[in-house]
Every structure is written in structure tokens, then in C-alpha cells.
Write an enzyme that holds these catalytic residues in place. Structure first.
Site, PDB file in Angstrom:
ATOM      1  NE  ARG A  34      42.876  -2.164  18.814  1.00  0.00           N
ATOM      2  CZ  ARG A  34      43.126  -3.372  19.590  1.00  0.00           C
ATOM      3  NH1 ARG A  34      42.814  -4.316  18.916  1.00  0.00           N
ATOM      4  NH2 ARG A  34      43.334  -3.184  20.683  1.00  0.00           N
ATOM      5  CG  LEU A  47      40.347   2.427  11.377  1.00  0.00           C
ATOM      6  CD1 LEU A  47      40.936   3.797  11.017  1.00  0.00           C
ATOM      7  CD2 LEU A  47      39.199   2.565  12.655  1.00  0.00           C
ATOM      8  CG  HIS A  57      53.483   0.469   5.891  1.00  0.00           C
ATOM      9  ND1 HIS A  57      52.956  -0.169   6.893  1.00  0.00           N
ATOM     10  CD2 HIS A  57      54.519  -0.354   5.232  1.00  0.00           C
ATOM     11  CE1 HIS A  57      53.930  -1.425   7.009  1.00  0.00           C
ATOM     12  NE2 HIS A  57      54.453  -1.517   5.974  1.00  0.00           N
ATOM     13  CG  ASP A 112      50.229  -1.759   6.289  1.00  0.00           C
ATOM     14  OD1 ASP A 112      49.694  -0.585   6.836  1.00  0.00           O
ATOM     15  OD2 ASP A 112      50.704  -2.465   6.853  1.00  0.00           O
ATOM     16  CD  GLU A 143      57.648   6.775   9.153  1.00  0.00           C
ATOM     17  OE1 GLU A 143      57.135   5.509   8.848  1.00  0.00           O
ATOM     18  OE2 GLU A 143      57.701   7.045  10.361  1.00  0.00           O
TER      19      GLU A 143
HETATM   20  C1  GRF Z   1      55.807   5.018  11.884  1.00  0.00           C
HETATM   21  O1  GRF Z   1      57.049   4.425  11.598  1.00  0.00           O
HETATM   22  C2  GRF Z   1      54.783   4.542  10.832  1.00  0.00           C
HETATM   23  O2  GRF Z   1      55.422   4.316   9.447  1.00  0.00           O
HETATM   24  C3  GRF Z   1      54.200   3.376  11.402  1.00  0.00           C
HETATM   25  O3  GRF Z   1      54.301   3.529  12.796  1.00  0.00           O
HETATM   26  C4  GRF Z   1      55.119   4.407  13.207  1.00  0.00           C
HETATM   27  C5  GRF Z   1      54.667   5.387  13.885  1.00  0.00           C
HETATM   28  O4  GRF Z   1      55.544   6.195  14.595  1.00  0.00           O
HETATM   29  N1  GRF Z   1      52.824   3.300  10.618  1.00  0.00           N
HETATM   30  P1  GRF Z   1      54.999   7.533  15.522  1.00  0.00           P
HETATM   31  O5  GRF Z   1      54.182   7.085  16.373  1.00  0.00           O
HETATM   32  O6  GRF Z   1      54.575   8.475  14.388  1.00  0.00           O
HETATM   33  O7  GRF Z   1      56.403   7.858  16.147  1.00  0.00           O
END
Ligand code: GRF
Length: 189
Positions: free
Chosen positions: A81, A83, A99, A135, A164
């Protein structure tokens, strides 16, 4: 959170970050992220879009539940969503997002698919401060991820997520240690 919460899980599993997690909020009742939080004994809340219907009201409800749990910062991970600007103003310099691309390339919900469609050879991960645009906002850290021939959205996203899961705890640690700032519109860490 809106989804599976694998990023949440690595934050929960980081002993120096876990005590700082006051609350996990989702807009989706069935989000796997909520059960991850429950298993870890972290309070959860659900704020449903349908119960509010407009961005300002929804965002205010999210901000209120966050503040009522004593949280001072917000870490978004797969929150689907947008914000409001008012929400951003309530947590100045204290809202992070992750992201799955090297922003400003490929903002939006289909970043991994767009990178493949464009035939880029390198994509990656961005952690940035959140502002009122999608983003967008000062970039704190980025890591590249190579695109392999024959990659699918799933195979590439899986490799991106492995990156990530290392990068986000590092930056969230800086947030809880108060080592992040925005100066002249740029992030410093
Ligand atoms: C991640 O790839 C992040 O970059 C994107 O949404 C995904 C979330 O993954 N914004 P998770 O729910 O943490 O597994």
C-alpha cells in the site's frame, strides 16, 4: 508487511534487532508475516484498506497503531500500500523500504519482471528512505545482482532476496542505532 515476510524473519532472527521490533502491522489478514511475528511473540496488528477506503485515513490508522506501541521508526518490507505524505511526516527520516531493483530503475510492483523484460544484465536491491512517492526517496544502500541467461522471475527474485536478507538487517541495525540521516535530500549512513 503484506506478504510472506522473509525479510521480517531475518530481522526477527537478528538478536540485536529483535528487541527493537515493537509491532508487526499488515494490511492483509492472512499474511504469512503475521504468523512469523506471532511465533516470535511480537505483537501484531491488522489495518485493512477496506475499513478505511482512502489513503489518508488508512495511513493515519497505521500511524496510530504504530505510535500506540511506542515505535519510533517504520521498516517496510513487501508492504503493498502507498502511505500518505502525512504518514511520512509523522516519522521524519525514520521510514525504510527495500525494493528489488537498483532504483531509480524499475520502481513499482513488478520490478523483477520489468528488469527481465528490459534484458538488463545487472539488477539488484535498494534500501531507501520512504517519501510520499512510490519507491522513491533518498537511497541508503544498494547491492547489484547479476541476471543469468534463462533466469525466470522466480529464480532471479530468489537470488535478489538472498541479497536482501543480508543488506536489510545491516541497514535496519543502523536505523535502531540512530546512525542514519537525511542531509540536503541525500541519505548518510
Ligand atoms: C521483497 O523482495 C522486497 O524487495 C519487496 O517485496 C518483497 C518482500 O518479500 N518490496 P518478503 O515478504 O520479505 O519475503
Amino acid at each position: 508487511m503484506s506478504g510472506s515476510g522473509t525479510n521480517l524473519q531475518v530481522l526477527i532472527d537478528s538478536p540485536d534487532i529483535r528487541p527493537h521490533i515493537r509491532l508487526v502491522v499488515s494490511d492483509r489478514p492472512g499474511a504469512v508475516a503475521l504468523s512469523r511475528a506471532e511465533k516470535a511473540g511480537i505483537p501484531t496488528a491488522q489495518v485493512r484498506w477496506e475499513q478505511h477506503g482512502a489513503r489518508d485515513e488508512f495511513s493515519a490508522a497505521v500511524a496510530e497503531v504504530i505510535e500506540s506501541h511506542g515505535a519510533e521508526g517504520v521498516v517496510l518490507a513487501g508492504f503493498m500500500r502507498i502511505l500518505s505524505a502525512g504518514f511520512v511526516d509523522r516519522f521524519p527520516g525514520r521510514i525504510l523500504n527495500i525494493h528489488p531493483s537498483l532504483l531509480p530503475a524499475f520502481p513499482g510492483a513488478n520490478a523483477v519482471e520489468s528488469a527481465l523484460d528490459h534484458g538488463v544484465k545487472v539488477t539488484g536491491v535498494t534500501v531507501h528512505f520512504v517519501d510520499e512517492k512510490v519507491d522513491h526517496g533518498p537511497i541508503i544502500a544498494q547491492e547489484p545482482v547479476e541476471v543469468f541467461e534463462g533466469d525466470t522471475v522466480d529464480s532471479l527474485h530468489a537470488r535478489i532476496q538472498r541479497v536482501e536478507h543480508v543488506l536489510y538487517p545491516r541497514i535496519v541495525r543502523s536505523l535502531v542505532q540512530d546512525r542514519l540521516a537525511i542531509e540536503h535530500g541525500l541519505a548518510s549512513a
